[in-house]
Design an enzyme around this catalytic site. Structure first.
Site, mmCIF file in Angstrom:
data_model
loop_
_atom_site.group_PDB
_atom_site.id
_atom_site.type_symbol
_atom_site.label_atom_id
_atom_site.label_comp_id
_atom_site.label_asym_id
_atom_site.label_seq_id
_atom_site.Cartn_x
_atom_site.Cartn_y
_atom_site.Cartn_z
ATOM 1 N N ASP A 56 0.851 -1.186 0.000
ATOM 2 C CA ASP A 56 0.000 0.000 0.000
ATOM 3 C C ASP A 56 0.887 1.237 0.000
ATOM 4 O O ASP A 56 2.069 1.172 0.306
ATOM 5 C CB ASP A 56 -0.876 0.035 1.259
ATOM 6 C CG ASP A 56 -0.030 0.031 2.538
ATOM 7 O OD1 ASP A 56 0.270 1.119 3.043
ATOM 8 O OD2 ASP A 56 0.345 -1.063 3.009
ATOM 9 N N ASP A 113 1.391 4.513 2.114
ATOM 10 C CA ASP A 113 1.026 4.937 3.455
ATOM 11 C C ASP A 113 0.017 6.087 3.339
ATOM 12 O O ASP A 113 -0.284 6.568 2.241
ATOM 13 C CB ASP A 113 2.286 5.356 4.220
ATOM 14 C CG ASP A 113 2.124 5.253 5.719
ATOM 15 O OD1 ASP A 113 1.577 4.247 6.178
ATOM 16 O OD2 ASP A 113 2.546 6.179 6.411
#
Length: 334
Positions: free
Chosen positions: A250, A252
């Site tokens: 991902d 952040d």
């Protein structure tokens, strides 16, 4: 990211630490030969194909019991066909019951060294702090910034015996070179590799605030997790060559693609699980070659702590410290 989550570990994903291992009919509870290579599994490394599970060990150490039983796996040497033993440990426990700050890292590293391990490949899912490190990319980091808060035991040298070890390069350059070569050999097959990067190791188990995430970016952070420390520090003290392989799951919370969620992280991990297994498997294949024996045995680190740990004069060493460190380093401090 791996230890940024309320860690969903290897075992949460698979329900069984040995999925992907070929089990022998009678798995032993002991293993007598030295084991030089270990894998510390984290979220996203679901299985290791083409390995035969030959033993399950439940060791104890002066620092307690490891986070999970240690599986001993046989991996055929690509050059001789001879079985090469690999130790496998699950960082967060068999049922993912250990939060990042609860992982018994000293027991894990001490147990592995006691088995003979001198090279560790650690796997971690991470969050990306840079646009160019996309979800599902791999990073072989070369630096760490410590943002843990001092609540995790982080050294073997305390309680009556002082020892200092250099930590300028937290990952092992010799093992790292091999890991990078393996990663690049897989590029074009779904693997995109970043040769270096700085891990921000945060305390957790909560994710970062947006302000923190942007601050870490301004520091030059590449990725963020909760697992790199104290593992890397303890491995350095134990004279073990340690290299982490990170998989980005991902961006952040600094990124405009949305806040980090468990669903997002798990989705990317599952989608890229086969690449993660192939990457780690390729590294173990390469390390199993006899030409890398000196690196795998960490001969370049051997004896470092004998001098560093001798800083405390013999009359000042406590009995407890001598007993513990004598278990970890037989004959060093007699």
């Amino acid at each position: 990211m791996l230890t940024r989550l309320p860690h969903i570990s290897i075992n949460t994903l698979t329900k069984n630490i040995h999925i992907g291992f070929r089990k022998m009919a009678n798995v032993a509870d002991h293993y007598n030969d030295p084991v030089s290579i270990a894998v510390i599994g984290g979220t996203g490394l679901q299985s290791l194909p083409h390995f035969t599970h030959v033993a399950t060990l439940k060791p104890s150490t002066p620092w307690g019991t490891p986070s999970s039983p240690i599986s001993i796996l046989h991996h055929p040497s690509p050059s001789t066909g001879k079985p090469i033993p690999i130790a496998f440990i699950s960082r967060h426990g068999l049922h993912h019951e250990l939060a990042p700050h609860e992982v018994p890292a000293r027991a894990n590293i001490a147990a592995l060294r006691h088995l003979g391990v001198r090279t560790i490949i650690a796997f971690s899912a991470v969050g990306s702090l840079q646009e160019e490190i996309k979800p599902r990319d791999f990073v072989v980091p070369d630096q760490i910034i410590d943002r843990t808060k001092g609540i995790r035991p982080f050294t073997f040298f305390e309680g009556g015996m002082v020892g200092h070890v250099g930590f300028a390069d937290p990952f092992d350059n010799k093992v790292g070179k091999i890991v990078r070569q393996c990663g690049h050999s897989l590029e074009g097959e779904g693997v995109r590799l970043h040769d270096k990067g700085t891990i921000i190791c945060m305390e957790g188990p909560q994710f970062s605030t947006r302000a923190e995430s942007n601050m870490y970016r301004s520091w030059g952070g590449s990725v963020i997790n909760m697992s790199a420390l104290p593992e890397a520090k303890l491995a350095k003290e134990a004279e073990i060559a340690y290299q982490m392989i990170c998989m980005s799951t991902d961006y952040d919370c600094w990124h405009d693609s949305g806040d980090v969620t468990v669903e997002m992280v798990m989705g990317n991990m599952k989608a890229n699980a086969e690449n993660a297994r192939r990457f780690v498997g390729a590294v173990l294949d390469e390390l199993s070659k006899e030409e890398h024996n000196e690196v795998v045995l960490a001969k370049h680190l051997e004896g470092e702590m004998k001098f560093a740990g001798g800083l405390t004069a013999a009359p000042g060493r406590s009995a407890e410290a001598k007993t513990k460190l004598g278990w970890l380093f037989p004959g060093y401090f007699d």
